[in-house]
Structures are given as C-alpha cells and as structure tokens.
Design a protein around this motif. Structure first.
Motif, PDB file in Angstrom:
ATOM      1  N   GLU A   1      48.911   0.791  14.539  1.00 42.15           N
ATOM      2  CA  GLU A   1      49.623  -0.317  13.898  1.00 42.15           C
ATOM      3  C   GLU A   1      51.130  -0.179  14.079  1.00 42.15           C
ATOM      4  O   GLU A   1      51.848  -1.174  14.214  1.00 42.15           O
ATOM      5  CB  GLU A   1      49.263  -0.383  12.417  1.00 42.15           C
ATOM      6  CG  GLU A   1      47.866  -0.924  12.147  1.00 42.15           C
ATOM      7  CD  GLU A   1      47.648  -2.293  12.776  1.00 42.15           C
ATOM      8  OE1 GLU A   1      48.485  -3.196  12.597  1.00 42.15           O
ATOM      9  OE2 GLU A   1      46.630  -2.456  13.489  1.00 42.15           O
ATOM     10  N   ARG A   2      51.612   1.055  14.086  1.00 39.92           N
ATOM     11  CA  ARG A   2      53.045   1.257  14.336  1.00 39.92           C
ATOM     12  C   ARG A   2      53.422   0.800  15.745  1.00 39.92           C
ATOM     13  O   ARG A   2      54.468   0.175  15.946  1.00 39.92           O
ATOM     14  CB  ARG A   2      53.398   2.740  14.152  1.00 39.92           C
ATOM     15  CG  ARG A   2      54.871   3.054  14.405  1.00 39.92           C
ATOM     16  CD  ARG A   2      55.204   4.494  14.060  1.00 39.92           C
ATOM     17  NE  ARG A   2      54.330   5.443  14.727  1.00 39.92           N
ATOM     18  CZ  ARG A   2      54.451   5.786  16.020  1.00 39.92           C
ATOM     19  NH1 ARG A   2      55.392   5.240  16.768  1.00 39.92           N
ATOM     20  NH2 ARG A   2      53.639   6.675  16.553  1.00 39.92           N
ATOM     21  N   LEU A   3      52.557   1.056  16.723  1.00 38.72           N
ATOM     22  CA  LEU A   3      52.847   0.611  18.089  1.00 38.72           C
ATOM     23  C   LEU A   3      52.832  -0.914  18.192  1.00 38.72           C
ATOM     24  O   LEU A   3      53.565  -1.496  18.991  1.00 38.72           O
ATOM     25  CB  LEU A   3      51.831   1.216  19.065  1.00 38.72           C
ATOM     26  CG  LEU A   3      51.977   2.715  19.340  1.00 38.72           C
ATOM     27  CD1 LEU A   3      50.823   3.215  20.199  1.00 38.72           C
ATOM     28  CD2 LEU A   3      53.309   3.008  20.024  1.00 38.72           C
ATOM     29  N   ARG A   4      51.999  -1.552  17.377  1.00 38.54           N
ATOM     30  CA  ARG A   4      51.940  -3.022  17.411  1.00 38.54           C
ATOM     31  C   ARG A   4      53.149  -3.654  16.712  1.00 38.54           C
ATOM     32  O   ARG A   4      53.427  -4.833  16.916  1.00 38.54           O
ATOM     33  CB  ARG A   4      50.656  -3.507  16.728  1.00 38.54           C
ATOM     34  CG  ARG A   4      49.392  -3.148  17.474  1.00 38.54           C
ATOM     35  CD  ARG A   4      48.156  -3.811  16.885  1.00 38.54           C
ATOM     36  NE  ARG A   4      47.001  -3.439  17.672  1.00 38.54           N
ATOM     37  CZ  ARG A   4      46.132  -2.465  17.341  1.00 38.54           C
ATOM     38  NH1 ARG A   4      46.287  -1.824  16.203  1.00 38.54           N
ATOM     39  NH2 ARG A   4      45.129  -2.171  18.140  1.00 38.54           N
ATOM     40  N   ASN A   5      53.812  -2.882  15.897  1.00 35.26           N
ATOM     41  CA  ASN A   5      54.953  -3.405  15.130  1.00 35.26           C
ATOM     42  C   ASN A   5      56.125  -2.430  15.247  1.00 35.26           C
ATOM     43  O   ASN A   5      56.652  -1.937  14.249  1.00 35.26           O
ATOM     44  CB  ASN A   5      54.546  -3.596  13.665  1.00 35.26           C
ATOM     45  CG  ASN A   5      53.337  -4.499  13.518  1.00 35.26           C
ATOM     46  OD1 ASN A   5      53.441  -5.711  13.611  1.00 35.26           O
ATOM     47  ND2 ASN A   5      52.174  -3.907  13.298  1.00 35.26           N
ATOM     48  N   TYR A   6      56.504  -2.146  16.482  1.00 36.46           N
ATOM     49  CA  TYR A   6      57.429  -1.056  16.781  1.00 36.46           C
ATOM     50  C   TYR A   6      58.804  -1.267  16.142  1.00 36.46           C
ATOM     51  O   TYR A   6      59.406  -0.348  15.605  1.00 36.46           O
ATOM     52  CB  TYR A   6      57.565  -0.925  18.300  1.00 36.46           C
ATOM     53  CG  TYR A   6      57.896   0.467  18.784  1.00 36.46           C
ATOM     54  CD1 TYR A   6      57.001   1.526  18.570  1.00 36.46           C
ATOM     55  CD2 TYR A   6      59.079   0.744  19.452  1.00 36.46           C
ATOM     56  CE1 TYR A   6      57.275   2.798  19.016  1.00 36.46           C
ATOM     57  CE2 TYR A   6      59.363   2.019  19.907  1.00 36.46           C
ATOM     58  CZ  TYR A   6      58.457   3.049  19.687  1.00 36.46           C
ATOM     59  OH  TYR A   6      58.738   4.312  20.132  1.00 36.46           O
ATOM     60  N   ILE A   7      59.305  -2.495  16.232  1.00 36.94           N
ATOM     61  CA  ILE A   7      60.606  -2.826  15.652  1.00 36.94           C
ATOM     62  C   ILE A   7      60.421  -3.725  14.427  1.00 36.94           C
ATOM     63  O   ILE A   7      61.052  -3.538  13.390  1.00 36.94           O
ATOM     64  CB  ILE A   7      61.503  -3.526  16.692  1.00 36.94           C
ATOM     65  CG1 ILE A   7      61.688  -2.625  17.913  1.00 36.94           C
ATOM     66  CG2 ILE A   7      62.851  -3.886  16.083  1.00 36.94           C
ATOM     67  CD1 ILE A   7      62.360  -3.305  19.084  1.00 36.94           C
TER      68      ILE A   7
ATOM     69  N   THR B   1      55.924  -6.702  17.441  1.00 38.80           N
ATOM     70  CA  THR B   1      56.904  -6.348  18.476  1.00 38.80           C
ATOM     71  C   THR B   1      56.512  -5.004  19.084  1.00 38.80           C
ATOM     72  O   THR B   1      56.842  -3.948  18.537  1.00 38.80           O
ATOM     73  CB  THR B   1      58.326  -6.250  17.908  1.00 38.80           C
ATOM     74  OG1 THR B   1      58.336  -5.252  16.868  1.00 38.80           O
ATOM     75  CG2 THR B   1      58.775  -7.580  17.344  1.00 38.80           C
ATOM     76  N   TYR B   2      55.773  -5.050  20.153  1.00 42.14           N
ATOM     77  CA  TYR B   2      55.360  -3.830  20.840  1.00 42.14           C
ATOM     78  C   TYR B   2      56.586  -3.169  21.482  1.00 42.14           C
ATOM     79  O   TYR B   2      57.620  -3.814  21.702  1.00 42.14           O
ATOM     80  CB  TYR B   2      54.330  -4.164  21.919  1.00 42.14           C
ATOM     81  CG  TYR B   2      53.014  -4.676  21.373  1.00 42.14           C
ATOM     82  CD1 TYR B   2      51.947  -3.810  21.152  1.00 42.14           C
ATOM     83  CD2 TYR B   2      52.831  -6.029  21.075  1.00 42.14           C
ATOM     84  CE1 TYR B   2      50.736  -4.277  20.657  1.00 42.14           C
ATOM     85  CE2 TYR B   2      51.628  -6.506  20.570  1.00 42.14           C
ATOM     86  CZ  TYR B   2      50.586  -5.621  20.369  1.00 42.14           C
ATOM     87  OH  TYR B   2      49.391  -6.086  19.872  1.00 42.14           O
TER      88      TYR B   2
END
Length: 610
Positions: free
Chosen positions: A493-499, A503-504
């Motif tokens: 989930e962190r990679l899918r919402n990086y910023i 936002t990958y």
C-alpha cells in the motif's frame, strides 16, 4: 468433551474447538486437541483454530497437524466434500466420467497424516457419492495427474503434495476437466462449497468403502505406459541418444522422481543417469537437505556434485520432491559447477524445441500457428526469439494455472503449443501435460546436451550463443520471508501511495520509473485507459515497475509460502556483449529497489537464507 469444558474466553474459538472434538475421528489429532484444551494452551489452540485454511487457485498448502488451519484427515474430508459438491453442480456426467487422485511420499507421524492416507480419504468421499475414482496405488509425479485427467477425459484431478515445501507441510492441488489447474471462479466456488459441507457425510470416514468398491480403479500401469508414449513424441534424435557418451547425474531429493526419470531416459534411448543413492528413495524427513527445493541451488546439489566428480559426469539434473520442476547444473572448464537459473534453462529449452520443430516443419507458413508462453515474472527471452523467428509469444499471469489454461485454449483453436515456462524452474515441454513437468524436461534437457556435444559445444556456450543472437537477458531474483500479512499489506500500500494517494514511485534512487503495472488493483500506466490488460486479483499482491534504462522489476507475494518475491531483468539489444556492464547495472538496480522500495519494512523482513 462438552462445551463447558472448552472455555478459552473466545466464543468463536470455543465453537471451533467443540466442533472439532465432535467431528474428528483421527485418534492422534483428536488427542492433541484434547491435550491443548486440558492444558489451557490458548496460543496453540489459536494457531490451530484461529483461521481455516483458504482454498485458492493453488488449492491448499499448509502444515500437517490438528485443527482447521492444518492439513489433516478431517480437513481433507471437508475439502473433498466441498469439491465433490461443486463438481456435482458443474458436471451432470460426473458419475460416468469420474476423477483421478495421486499422491507423493510426504508423512507426518506426529499427527498420523500422510499423502497416501489423505488421497485414500479423498477417494472415499468421492466414492460415497457414486463418483468413479482413479486412485494411483503408489506415489507418482504431480504431472501424471493432469495427464490422466486429459487422457481419460475425466472431470477433475486431485494431487496430494506440498511439492518443495518444508517437510511438515502438505497440499491439495486441483485440476479441472481441461487438464489444467483451476482458475477463478472455480476457486471461490469450491471454497464456498467447502464451507457448506463441513459436517462429514455418513460414509466419508469409511476407507473400506473405497478400497472395496467397484468404483475404485488403479490407473498406475496404464498411465505410466501412455505418459511415456506421449513424451516420446518429443524425442527428436533417438540415434544420437543411443550413441551419446554424455554422463548425467540425477537426484530426486528424497521425492518421487527416481523411478520415472530412469524410465523416461530409457524411453529416449539415453543411458540411465547415475542416481544419488542417499536421495533416490522417498523419505519424508528429507534428511540430507535443509530445504527440499532444488531452486535454492548448490546447497541441495552438494551430493550430486560429489557423485558427478566420482563418475565423470558433466551435467546434474535435479527434480523437486513431486518431480514437476527441474534444476540443471553443468561442470565448467574451470572445474566449478554452474547452476542454471530457471530463466536460463527456459532460454535453452525454448531454443531447442523451436529448432527441433523447425526441422520437421520447414515451411514458413506453419509459423503463424506456433506459440510459446511464459509467466509475467519470467525472462522475456522467448519474446526476443519469437520476434526474430516469426512465431507467437504470450505472457500470462504468474503460475502454470494460467499457462496451462491458455495452452489448452490455443490447442483447442488448432494452434501448436510448443513450450511454456516460469522462472521457478518449471517447464512444459510436452502439451500432453498442461502443467510443469520435471520428468519430460529431464529427458529433453539430456537430449539437448547430447546433441550439443556432437556440435562441440556445451549448455553454457549455447546459452551465450542464444544471448548473442537474440540479446542478453540478465535476471536477478530473490525474496524476503514475512509471516505477518499486515506488514506485507503495508509495504504494497505504501508503494501504491508513495507520495500521496494513488501516486506510485517516479524514481528508485538513480533509476527513473517509466511505467507501473499493478495487477492487484488493475492499474497500468502504459495503457491509454490506465487499465491492465492481464487479469487482476485482489487476493494477491503484484506490482511491476519498468525503468527508463530498460530494466523491469516485479514484486509479488507467493501463493504457497510466506514470501515477498522480487524479480528483475535487464535486456540488451542483440550484439551488445558487454555482460559485465549489464550485470553491474542490474546489481545497482536491485540494490536500489531493496533500499528504497523495501524501506521502512525491511527490518521486519527476513532475507532469503544463504
């Protein structure tokens, strides 16, 4: 033992334990649960009863032991009842056609569980409903089950095996009437049917019913004969094989493969390989290896190398315990051994099978109907060969369930299904088996090696020649071990919402990300509508990053093991032979991925054991 005796403070847990004590008839698992209750072993009870095994496209795979989270007599009966009920709804002619059941050599004395007993109980459940069962009387390689489904036109197949998993595990693998592993929606349908059929049917525990029934048939001799007859069609150089002086060593890693690899060599008129005596007979304890998985490389092959040195053999062939996968190693001029990766052997076998097919079909027009497949996390070397040679290459989702089903579709359309592979040392060299098959792959690899020797070359040299012609494809794959699903979910989930939301990552250290494909959510930045073209699944995690330097990296969860796997590949144009530079660049990319993409969860993950 009544409900008042079971009081853990968790009503749901109490209910699960009480139900188990009422239903289980295996004295060992029943006694184990009774002892847990008596001792107030809440942690053990929670582990055994906190969550039922989930039935998915890989079927079941878990440790053998008591409780709904483990493989045991009762969960096998419940699973088979659900599967049988689902088959009854799906096939009006189920009682005419029937199913096939095979098993490996796994056993767990502490719980009284073993693959043969599980297979017999599964047969009992089916026969209790009037379903004919073809039950192999002895251990067989996994590929024999899908072969039997197709050859006998059965409704389904069951293979009891945990393949290369640790010794305490077992599994329940399911094939559909097309001879391929199940894919959605069958997994969900079967899972629902299992939950609706937890109460054992009146005769489900009665093994004598199955063993004495006219509905029980043993396909062992017929399937052995027909299987070897089918794979012989892929023996292209019989005369060369007869005169070959290449010496091979084979290990079955304490699994089922020894007898069958000896037989397939005979079917190809090859001299039998030297067998690693300490590992040739089935042994559920796997005493000579830490992990019974030849994909792990040299550690599993130590005894094979020693035997090869003694006998003057130059190539080692290793099957995993259920013989559906194959590892290969070759002795180098330096005296060292090279263990080929799954991608490298895939390149060699793909090249070889296309070359042999082309010899028999010189007319160019035939190419339009020739296909090869590879999973999305495997090397794209077959795509490079296909682009130059003119046949078709397709990418599928990870796992032979997808390649097997796609192969069947192509065969039904009159296409030639030449080869399919996955990087995890799985190869489908013969379309009579719509799954990976380490037995036929062993013989075909041996024939390829024997042919190359007559050309004055080796597997290693041929691989380099393939890369010279079609472009170097350098890959580097590994994994982290993680038993905590929350941490895994957090990482992806962190990679899918990086910023911020959706936002990958746009970069990974010095490497710019040029495209992202997320097959969990269905997002693909390279598509005009941003929607992935391959099937997606919310039940598993899988994200692929493409980088501006041509590198590709995929991160995914395993369907059968507590792992987060990552796969990377860097492809060069034909003629670019600066392998050292390519490897250095890929190493840098992998280091960056581990540093940037796996933080901050990295300290909670266990690296791949050396």
């Amino acid at each position: 033992m009544d409900k008042e005796v079971v009081s853990t403070g968790d009503a749901k847990l109490d209910e699960a334990v009480v139900q188990w004590l009422r239903l289980d008839k295996n004295p060992k698992t029943l006694a184990a649960v009774q002892k847990m209750v008596k001792d107030g072993a809440l942690e053990e009870l929670q582990k055994c009863f906190g969550a039922r095994m989930e039935f998915g496209t890989a079927g079941l795979r878990a440790a053998m032991g008591p409780g709904v989270s483990c493989m045991n007599d009762l969960t096998i009966i419940q699973t088979t009842q659900g599967f049988c009920a689902y088959l009854e709804k799906s096939f009006p002619d189920l009682k005419e056609r029937g199913v096939v059941i095979g098993f490996d050599a796994r056993a767990h004395p502490a719980s009284g569980g073993c693959s043969k007993r599980f297979a017999t109980l599964a047969a009992t459940v089916m026969i209790s409903r009037g379903v004919p069962v073809y039950l192999f009387h002895d251990i067989t390689p996994t590929p024999f089950v899908p072969f039997a489904v197709s050859h006998l036109s059965l409704c389904a197949g069951i293979m009891v095996t945990a393949s290369h998993n640790p010794k305490q595990d077992n599994g329940y693998k399911v094939y559909w009437e097309n001879g391929a592993q199940i894919i959605p929606p069958h997994d969900c349908g079967i899972a629902s049917a299992i939950s609706e059929n937890l109460e054992p049917w009146p005769q489900s525990w009665d093994e004598n019913l199955a063993l004495n029934s006219l509905l029980l048939k043993d396909p062992y001799e017929d399937m052995c004969r027909e299987y070897f007859k089918a794979v012989q069609q892929h023996c292209f150089h019989r005369d060369l094989n007869k005169s070959s002086e290449v010496k091979f060593v084979h290990t079955s890693v304490h699994g089922v493969g020894h007898t069958f690899v000896q037989s397939v060599f005979k079917a190809f008129d090859l001299c039998p390989p030297f067998a690693v005596v300490e590992q040739k007979d089935p042994d559920p304890e796997f005493p000579t290896v830490k992990y019974p998985n030849p994909e792990e490389g040299e550690g599993v092959l130590t005894l094979s190398f020693a035997l090869a040195e003694k006998e003057g053999a130059t190539v080692v062939l290793a099957n995993d315990p259920d013989a559906d996968r194959l590892a290969v190693a070759e002795k180098q001029k330096s005296g060292q051994w090279r263990v080929f990766s799954g991608n490298e052997l895939g390149a060699l076998l793909g090249w070889w099978l296309f070359r042999c097919w082309k010899e028999r079909h010189p007319e160019p027009a035939a190419l339009k109907d020739v296909y090869m497949l590879a999973s999305t996390v495997s090397s794209k070397i077959l795509r490079a060969i296909a682009l130059k040679e003119g046949f078709h290459f397709e990418e599928t989702l990870t796992g032979f369930k997808w390649m097997g089903n796609r192969a069947k579709q192509l065969l039904d359309q009159g296409k030639t299904m030449l080869f399919a592979f996955e990087e995890a040392i799985g190869y489908m060299c013969c379309p009579a088996v719509l799954d990976k098959d380490g037995v036929s792959a062993a013989a075909i690899t041996a024939e390829l090696t024997s042919y190359l020797v007559t050309q004055g070359t080796t597997l290693t040299q041929k691989l380099n020649a393939i890369f010279d012609e079609y472009g170097y494809h350098i890959s580097k794959n590994s994994y982290f071990i993680c038993h905590d699903q929350d941490i895994i979910q957090q990482l992806f989930e962190r990679l899918r919402n990086y910023i911020g939301k959706d936002t990958y990552p746009k970069e990974c250290g010095e490497f710019a990300v040029s495209a992202v494909r997320d097959l969990t959510t269905g997002y693909d930045s390279s598509q005009p509508d941003k929607k992935a073209t391959l099937p997606t699944s919310r039940s598993s995690q899988m994200i692929t990053f493409t980088f501006s330097n041509g590198g590709v990296a995929t991160m995914r969860t395993s369907g059968t093991e507590p792992k987060i796997k990552y796969y990377t590949e860097l492809c060069a144009a034909p003629g670019n032979s600066d392998v050292k530079q390519l490897k250095a660049e890929l190493d840098n990319l992998v280091d960056a991925i581990v540093q940037y993409f796996f933080e901050p969860e990295k300290n909670k993950l266990k690296p791949r054991p050396e």
